[in-house]
Scaffold this active site. Structure first.
Site, PDB file in Angstrom:
ATOM      1  CG  ASP A   1       6.457   6.729  -7.037  1.00 43.66           C
ATOM      2  OD1 ASP A   1       7.472   7.412  -7.281  1.00 43.66           O
ATOM      3  OD2 ASP A   1       6.027   6.569  -5.877  1.00 43.66           O
TER       4      ASP A   1
ATOM      5  CG  HIS B   1      10.090   8.536  -4.798  1.00 44.25           C
ATOM      6  ND1 HIS B   1       8.769   8.134  -4.942  1.00 44.25           N
ATOM      7  CD2 HIS B   1      10.236   8.865  -3.480  1.00 44.25           C
ATOM      8  CE1 HIS B   1       8.151   8.231  -3.777  1.00 44.25           C
ATOM      9  NE2 HIS B   1       9.007   8.674  -2.878  1.00 44.25           N
TER      10      HIS B   1
ATOM     11  CB  SER C   1       7.989   7.244   0.044  1.00 47.08           C
ATOM     12  OG  SER C   1       7.561   8.535  -0.278  1.00 47.08           O
TER      13      SER C   1
END
Length: 758
Positions: free
Chosen positions: A277, A308, A497
């Site tokens: 990621d 994120h 996600s």
């Protein structure tokens, strides 16, 4: 799990593979019907060969090699791999270098067949034409029948090369896929690159990745004029746009006060989960002891990436933070996150992800301590049936080579019109799990697909996508996430996600708590445990997962799960007995369900035949009932109870089936699936409900299948469930008592996978 609850807990049953028996089965088939005679087919193909030769002469030298790629398109009756014109390829200079689906209009109806890509030079074409002109008596029947299968012999049309571009697309990153040219590959790639440079494409945007025995992938930033001018480059197989939202937006994110206390950190889990990621805030109180930042791309981390990545890692460790009561301290997590930062890329305008894929291909083979990886990013835009992306091919190959499980978010474009709402690469992988998101209906509070979650179907080899869905939230019911900036606030957001790491964490935990379980078994268990009132569909795939790992690994008194894990050869046969107690006395129906998951080597050159191996299954409910046939007549009789009648039939010319009588259970089917029966998919899930008097020693027969010359062993995992709601006794104990080779799987409790911190 406490000691007391562990005593009452009935763990899933293993050792099913020790019951497997070898078996033989006879196969038969009807006579093949060809669309035209050999003479008609020969004349048709000869005319098409002449037209192709004329077209080749018009291709500029800089846009072709000496050997030219031509398409050989088969009649729609000959889609199956067994109809590949192998004799034609052997007896001519036509070299088969790939295939894909061919969609065309015929008799006002949409038809599906296969096109083979063949490579040949002008001399070879003349030789082929000469063979067609020779005396028919000198040709073998198999050669003549191969000619009769051909519908069209032609060059690939430009419209078939350019795929997935919107009408308003003007400029951006694209991915070109080039046919393999073996020892001439460097020359071919050099020609292609020169074409790009001559059209003004900046050399620093061009990236080239070659795979042994596979296609060459080239990414570049180009405009629409370049696409149109290079689409007729003969070795070019396809070009499609690349769009990337580096860090899928935290949909409608807001901050909220975090009233939870981080774990004390007395013990650290030995179960590792890899996450590719945008990096993590490794000093965050909820992450510092339970995660590690590893090798990353050679760039500086950015805020959006860490935000994120931290949120994804937090979900993997703790799930939705909203499940915990305020002012409570969270337990030490049962998994440990190994983070690999693959974003941002060194060039902010670089949209091809090749740099990220390079690092993934470097990391996975070296980390023997990680079995499961989560990916919550990828290119934006729907998958294409007729081509594979480098990202998908890379993950499928890594999964096959190193027996790893990749869990991938399917994307957040589910609200776009069809087909732009379809799952996104690399969630279309056939050797892993593509995960969508569910949320709750505001009126009924029942769960439903989150509107943003991309839908199926998948590609050939794994038609059912998404595989699974986990909670991803929406604006009314957001998922609560770690805020990378501090531990005093949390983010409220939604997205696939965050549903993907929920599944990835469960997969890692299943493997870590059961020493005998592989990533393949974990994948089978998760799919088998999924719940969907429609059994399966293109909205949520096989269904949602909202159970804990303890629940997934649990049996009940009347509902028992058995695991079979083994390997077989292509064309091999295996009998899997289903351990139904012999002398059960019940009046209710018996519910069977089973899930079969395989690992398959993949072939990016044959998109229609992408998976090189699969397993076909057949259910036999009664080991004593056989079918006796004579012409169009058939009877099913019990070989113990109907011996006299059977002898009369045999004397009258009837023949006994090699295996007991079978029937077809329910299974998911789409239009294409009805044609192909999904038989080359890496996942099979079926259900069957039967009267108890129609059952005796039921079993499954698994038939291994290989194609594209594959001789690789087929690894498989099978989960079988026997459910008898009105069973008077304890089905779990009765099965273990009668089938003593089976035994409960030893499941570690949380403390057994945790290492105390000194």
């Amino acid at each position: 799990m406490s000691d007391r609850s562990k005593q009452d807990y009935m763990p899933i049953i293993g050792n099913g593979e020790k019951m497997i028996e070898p078996i033989q089965k006879s196969y038969g088939g009807g006579e093949t019907v060809y669309p035209r005679s050999y003479n008609e087919a020969k004349n048709r193909v000869k005319k098409q060969v002449e037209e192709v030769k004329l077209r080749i002469e018009k291709i500029p030298e800089e846009k072709r090699m000496k050997e030219v790629v031509i398409t050989l398109r088969l009649n729609e009756k000959f889609l199956a791999k067994s109809y590949t014109p192998e004799t034609l390829f052997r007896q001519t200079q036509l070299q088969n270098i790939g295939s894909r689906r061919w969609v065309f209009q015929k008799d006002d109806e949409l038809k599906y067949s296969k096109m083979h890509f063949v490579k040949i030079d002008q001399e070879g074409l003349s030789s082929f034409d000469k063979i067609l002109s020779s005396d028919e008596a000198l040709l073998s029947d198999s050669f003549k029948n191969d000619i009769r299968k051909i519908e069209e012999f032609s060059l690939l049309d430009v419209s078939e090369v350019i795929q997935g571009f919107d009408d308003d697309w003007r400029e951006g990153a694209v991915e070109f896929v080039l046919h393999p040219y073996n020892e001439e590959n460097d020359v071919m790639v050099g020609k292609f690159k020169e074409n790009l440079l001559n059209q003004g494409v900046q050399e620093n945007t061009i990236k080239i990745r070659e795979y042994d025995d596979g296609p060459t992938f080239v990414s570049a930033v180009v405009d629409i004029k370049v696409i149109k001018n290079i689409a007729d480059f003969n070795p070019l197989r396809t070009v499609h746009p690349l769009r990337l939202n580096f860090f899928p937006s935290l949909r409608g994110s807001t901050n909220d006060t975090n009233l939870l206390l981080p774990p004390i950190g007395k013990a650290i889990s030995q179960i590792k989960l890899g996450i590719f990621d945008g990096g993590i805030n490794s000093s965050h109180p909820f992450l510092t002891k339970y995660s590690k930042e590893n090798k990353s791309v050679n760039t500086v981390a950015i805020k959006e990436g860490i935000e994120h990545g931290t949120a994804v890692a937090g979900v993997a460790l703790y799930g939705d933070l909203n499940q915990y009561e305020a002012n409570n301290r969270i337990e030490d997590p049962v998994v440990f996150v190994e983070s690999f930062r693959v974003l941002p890329l060194s060039d902010p305008t670089d949209l091809d992800l090749y740099e990220a894929i390079d690092l993934i291909e470097e990391v996975v083979p070296t980390r023997h301590d990680i079995d499961v990886y989560n990916l919550s990013f990828g290119p934006v835009g729907p998958i294409f049936d007729d081509e594979i992306s480098r990202f998908t091919y890379s993950l499928d190959t890594l999964a096959w080579n190193y027996r790893k499980l990749f869990v991938v978010a399917v994307g957040n474009d589910g609200e776009r019109p069809s087909p732009y709402n379809r799952i996104q690469s690399p969630a279309d992988l056939v050797n892993g799990l593509g995960v969508g998101a569910y949320t709750y209906d505001y009126e009924s509070t029942n769960w439903k697909r989150a509107s943003y979650s991309c839908v199926g179907g998948g590609r050939e080899g794994c038609k059912v996508k998404p595989d699974l869905c986990a909670f991803g939230g929406d604006s009314r019911f957001p998922i609560h996430l770690l805020n990378f900036a501090d531990d005093k606030t949390k983010l409220l957001s939604a997205g696939t996600s965050f549903s993907a790491p929920i599944i990835a964490s469960k997969a890692a935990e299943i493997i870590g708590r059961c020493n005998r379980f592989t990533p393949l078994v974990a994948r089978a268990l998760l799919i088998h445990s999924a719940k969907n009132p429609n059994l399966v569909d293109e909205q949520i795939g096989y269904g949602i997962i909202d159970q804990s790992v303890d629940d997934i690994l649990r049996c009940d008194r009347n509902r028992v799960h058995i695991i079979y894990s083994n390997s077989m050869n292509p064309t091999g046969l295996a009998k899997l007995p289903i351990p139904l107690p012999l002398n059960i006395s019940i009046s209710s129906d018996v519910h069977f369900s089973w899930t079969i998951v395989t690992l398959s080597k993949v072939n990016p050159l044959h998109i229609e035949d992408y998976t090189e191996s699969a397993i076909e299954d057949t259910f036999y409910p009664h080991s004593k009932k056989y079918k006796f046939t004579k012409g169009n007549k058939s009877k099913i009789l019990n070989i113990d109870l109907d011996k006299i009648k059977i002898q009369e039939l045999l004397n009258g010319g009837y023949k006994k089936s090699s295996l007991p009588a079978t029937n077809s259970p329910e299974r998911y089917q789409t239009e294409l699936a009805r044609r192909n029966d999904l038989k080359w998919d890496t996942v099979v899930k079926k259900w069957k409900r039967m009267k108890v008097n129609s059952l005796e020693r039921p079993f499954l027969v698994l038939h291994g299948m290989g194609r594209n010359g594959s001789s690789n062993r087929i690894d498989y995992a099978v989960v079988v469930t026997i459910n008898i709601p009105k069973y008077a006794g304890n089905l779990y104990e009765d099965i273990l008592n009668e089938f003593r080779i089976l035994e409960p799987i030893e499941i570690k409790n949380r403390n057994e996978v945790m290492v105390p911190v000194k």
